[in-house]
Design a protein around this motif. Structure first.
Motif, PDB file in Angstrom:
ATOM      1  N   UNK A  36       0.815  -1.204   0.000  1.00 21.18           N
ATOM      2  CA  UNK A  36       0.000   0.000   0.000  1.00 21.18           C
ATOM      3  C   UNK A  36       0.852   1.259   0.000  1.00 21.18           C
ATOM      4  N   UNK A  37       0.296   2.316  -0.569  1.00 26.56           N
ATOM      5  CA  UNK A  37       0.883   3.647  -0.474  1.00 26.56           C
ATOM      6  C   UNK A  37      -0.058   4.442   0.420  1.00 26.56           C
ATOM      7  N   UNK A  38       0.399   4.784   1.606  1.00 27.29           N
ATOM      8  CA  UNK A  38      -0.426   5.482   2.571  1.00 27.29           C
ATOM      9  C   UNK A  38      -0.421   6.983   2.297  1.00 27.29           C
ATOM     10  N   UNK A  39      -1.462   7.695   2.745  1.00 28.00           N
ATOM     11  CA  UNK A  39      -1.522   9.145   2.532  1.00 28.00           C
ATOM     12  C   UNK A  39      -0.252   9.834   3.019  1.00 28.00           C
ATOM     13  N   UNK A  40       0.280  10.725   2.196  1.00 24.06           N
ATOM     14  CA  UNK A  40       1.501  11.447   2.536  1.00 24.06           C
ATOM     15  C   UNK A  40       2.774  10.725   2.145  1.00 24.06           C
ATOM     16  N   UNK A  41       2.669   9.484   1.697  1.00 19.72           N
ATOM     17  CA  UNK A  41       3.840   8.700   1.291  1.00 19.72           C
ATOM     18  C   UNK A  41       3.911   8.648  -0.233  1.00 19.72           C
ATOM     19  N   UNK A  42       5.109   8.401  -0.766  1.00 15.91           N
ATOM     20  CA  UNK A  42       5.279   8.271  -2.208  1.00 15.91           C
ATOM     21  C   UNK A  42       5.695   6.865  -2.617  1.00 15.91           C
ATOM     22  N   UNK A  43       6.196   6.101  -1.666  1.00 18.52           N
ATOM     23  CA  UNK A  43       6.635   4.735  -1.950  1.00 18.52           C
ATOM     24  C   UNK A  43       5.680   3.738  -1.320  1.00 18.52           C
ATOM     25  N   UNK A  44       5.552   2.571  -1.945  1.00 14.77           N
ATOM     26  CA  UNK A  44       4.693   1.531  -1.387  1.00 14.77           C
ATOM     27  C   UNK A  44       5.340   0.914  -0.160  1.00 14.77           C
ATOM     28  N   UNK A  45       4.503   0.355   0.696  1.00 19.31           N
ATOM     29  CA  UNK A  45       4.976  -0.295   1.913  1.00 19.31           C
ATOM     30  C   UNK A  45       5.761  -1.555   1.576  1.00 19.31           C
ATOM     31  N   UNK A  46       6.681  -1.909   2.437  1.00 18.41           N
ATOM     32  CA  UNK A  46       7.389  -3.188   2.271  1.00 18.41           C
ATOM     33  C   UNK A  46       6.497  -4.333   2.710  1.00 18.41           C
ATOM     34  N   UNK A  47       5.627  -4.055   3.662  1.00 19.78           N
ATOM     35  CA  UNK A  47       4.713  -5.070   4.170  1.00 19.78           C
ATOM     36  C   UNK A  47       3.614  -5.326   3.146  1.00 19.78           C
ATOM     37  N   UNK A  48       3.194  -6.562   3.038  1.00 22.56           N
ATOM     38  CA  UNK A  48       2.075  -6.939   2.169  1.00 22.56           C
ATOM     39  C   UNK A  48       0.878  -7.227   3.062  1.00 22.56           C
ATOM     40  N   UNK A  49      -0.206  -6.519   2.824  1.00 20.38           N
ATOM     41  CA  UNK A  49      -1.388  -6.589   3.680  1.00 20.38           C
ATOM     42  C   UNK A  49      -2.403  -7.591   3.152  1.00 20.38           C
ATOM     43  N   UNK A  50      -3.114  -8.236   4.074  1.00 20.59           N
ATOM     44  CA  UNK A  50      -4.190  -9.160   3.714  1.00 20.59           C
ATOM     45  C   UNK A  50      -5.289  -8.385   2.993  1.00 20.59           C
ATOM     46  N   UNK A  51      -6.030  -9.075   2.141  1.00 17.88           N
ATOM     47  CA  UNK A  51      -7.062  -8.400   1.359  1.00 17.88           C
ATOM     48  C   UNK A  51      -8.256  -9.312   1.126  1.00 17.88           C
ATOM     49  N   UNK A  52      -9.344  -8.705   0.691  1.00 21.76           N
ATOM     50  CA  UNK A  52     -10.571  -9.417   0.350  1.00 21.76           C
ATOM     51  C   UNK A  52     -10.309 -10.176  -0.947  1.00 21.76           C
ATOM     52  N   UNK A  53     -10.211 -11.484  -0.872  1.00 18.73           N
ATOM     53  CA  UNK A  53      -9.853 -12.312  -2.032  1.00 18.73           C
ATOM     54  C   UNK A  53     -10.968 -12.406  -3.068  1.00 18.73           C
ATOM     55  N   UNK A  54     -12.151 -11.912  -2.755  1.00 20.16           N
ATOM     56  CA  UNK A  54     -13.262 -11.942  -3.713  1.00 20.16           C
ATOM     57  C   UNK A  54     -13.160 -10.809  -4.733  1.00 20.16           C
ATOM     58  N   UNK A  55     -12.197  -9.898  -4.529  1.00 19.53           N
ATOM     59  CA  UNK A  55     -12.049  -8.735  -5.409  1.00 19.53           C
ATOM     60  C   UNK A  55     -10.677  -8.777  -6.075  1.00 19.53           C
ATOM     61  N   UNK A  56     -10.636  -8.456  -7.370  1.00 19.82           N
ATOM     62  CA  UNK A  56      -9.360  -8.354  -8.095  1.00 19.82           C
ATOM     63  C   UNK A  56      -8.881  -6.909  -8.001  1.00 19.82           C
ATOM     64  N   UNK A  57      -7.966  -6.632  -7.085  1.00 23.65           N
ATOM     65  CA  UNK A  57      -7.442  -5.283  -6.899  1.00 23.65           C
ATOM     66  C   UNK A  57      -6.442  -4.953  -7.992  1.00 23.65           C
ATOM     67  N   UNK A  58      -6.341  -3.660  -8.322  1.00 17.32           N
ATOM     68  CA  UNK A  58      -5.430  -3.207  -9.366  1.00 17.32           C
ATOM     69  C   UNK A  58      -4.552  -2.084  -8.836  1.00 17.32           C
ATOM     70  N   UNK A  59      -3.341  -2.000  -9.357  1.00 12.67           N
ATOM     71  CA  UNK A  59      -2.407  -0.942  -8.987  1.00 12.67           C
ATOM     72  C   UNK A  59      -3.074   0.405  -9.258  1.00 12.67           C
ATOM     73  N   UNK A  60      -2.948   1.315  -8.303  1.00 13.81           N
ATOM     74  CA  UNK A  60      -3.487   2.655  -8.451  1.00 13.81           C
ATOM     75  C   UNK A  60      -4.875   2.856  -7.866  1.00 13.81           C
ATOM     76  N   UNK A  61      -5.555   1.780  -7.499  1.00 13.56           N
ATOM     77  CA  UNK A  61      -6.887   1.918  -6.907  1.00 13.56           C
ATOM     78  C   UNK A  61      -6.789   2.484  -5.503  1.00 13.56           C
TER      79      UNK A  61
END
Length: 86
Positions: A36-61
Protein backbone atom coordinates in the motif's frame (compact mmCIF):
# COMPACT_ATOMS: atom_id res chain seq x y z
CA UNK A 1 -3.89 -5.11 43.44
CA UNK A 2 -1.29 -3.30 41.35
CA UNK A 3 0.26 -0.06 42.58
CA UNK A 4 1.04 2.49 39.88
CA UNK A 5 4.25 4.32 40.75
CA UNK A 6 4.31 7.05 38.12
CA UNK A 7 2.31 8.94 35.54
CA UNK A 8 4.31 7.17 32.81
CA UNK A 9 3.26 3.75 34.13
CA UNK A 10 -0.35 4.89 34.19
CA UNK A 11 -0.17 6.18 30.58
CA UNK A 12 1.51 2.95 29.42
CA UNK A 13 -1.42 0.95 30.78
CA UNK A 14 -4.06 3.01 28.95
CA UNK A 15 -5.29 1.68 25.60
CA UNK A 16 -3.77 3.46 22.62
CA UNK A 17 -6.19 5.21 20.29
CA UNK A 18 -5.62 4.08 16.72
CA UNK A 19 -7.84 5.07 13.80
CA UNK A 20 -9.99 2.09 12.85
CA UNK A 21 -10.66 3.06 9.23
CA UNK A 22 -8.19 4.38 6.68
CA UNK A 23 -7.71 4.70 2.96
CA UNK A 24 -4.63 4.04 0.85
CA UNK A 25 -3.64 3.41 -2.75
CA UNK A 26 -2.65 -0.01 -4.07
CA UNK A 27 1.08 0.11 -4.84
CA UNK A 28 1.30 -3.44 -6.14
CA UNK A 29 -0.52 -6.76 -5.82
CA UNK A 30 1.52 -9.80 -4.78
CA UNK A 31 0.59 -13.43 -4.22
CA UNK A 32 0.96 -12.95 -0.45
CA UNK A 33 -0.84 -9.59 -0.13
CA UNK A 34 -1.07 -6.01 -1.28
CA UNK A 35 1.61 -3.32 -0.86
CA UNK A 36 0.00 0.00 0.00
CA UNK A 37 0.88 3.65 -0.47
CA UNK A 38 -0.43 5.48 2.57
CA UNK A 39 -1.52 9.15 2.53
CA UNK A 40 1.50 11.45 2.54
CA UNK A 41 3.84 8.70 1.29
CA UNK A 42 5.28 8.27 -2.21
CA UNK A 43 6.64 4.74 -1.95
CA UNK A 44 4.69 1.53 -1.39
CA UNK A 45 4.98 -0.29 1.91
CA UNK A 46 7.39 -3.19 2.27
CA UNK A 47 4.71 -5.07 4.17
CA UNK A 48 2.08 -6.94 2.17
CA UNK A 49 -1.39 -6.59 3.68
CA UNK A 50 -4.19 -9.16 3.71
CA UNK A 51 -7.06 -8.40 1.36
CA UNK A 52 -10.57 -9.42 0.35
CA UNK A 53 -9.85 -12.31 -2.03
CA UNK A 54 -13.26 -11.94 -3.71
CA UNK A 55 -12.05 -8.74 -5.41
CA UNK A 56 -9.36 -8.35 -8.10
CA UNK A 57 -7.44 -5.28 -6.90
CA UNK A 58 -5.43 -3.21 -9.37
CA UNK A 59 -2.41 -0.94 -8.99
CA UNK A 60 -3.49 2.66 -8.45
CA UNK A 61 -6.89 1.92 -6.91
CA UNK A 62 -7.84 3.85 -3.80
CA UNK A 63 -8.96 1.28 -1.23
CA UNK A 64 -10.79 1.17 2.08
CA UNK A 65 -8.87 -0.37 4.99
CA UNK A 66 -9.97 -1.65 8.35
CA UNK A 67 -7.49 -1.66 11.19
CA UNK A 68 -7.48 -4.78 13.32
CA UNK A 69 -5.67 -5.24 16.60
CA UNK A 70 -4.57 -2.48 18.95
CA UNK A 71 -1.51 -0.40 19.69
CA UNK A 72 1.67 -1.46 17.94
CA UNK A 73 0.36 -4.97 17.24
CA UNK A 74 -2.39 -3.86 14.86
CA UNK A 75 -2.46 -4.22 11.11
CA UNK A 76 -4.77 -3.44 8.19
CA UNK A 77 -7.01 -5.52 5.97
CA UNK A 78 -7.75 -4.18 2.49
CA UNK A 79 -11.53 -4.42 2.16
CA UNK A 80 -12.62 -2.93 -1.19
CA UNK A 81 -11.82 -0.27 -3.79
CA UNK A 82 -13.47 3.13 -3.54
CA UNK A 83 -14.11 5.48 -6.43
CA UNK A 84 -11.89 5.41 -9.48
CA UNK A 85 -8.13 5.29 -9.84
CA UNK A 86 -6.11 7.60 -7.61
Amino acid sequence: MMIIKSYQEQRAMEPQEVPSIETAVVGNVYSDGIALIFPGETLESRKHYAYNAAIAFQVGQRVHLTRIGTGNTGTYIVEYPIGGRA
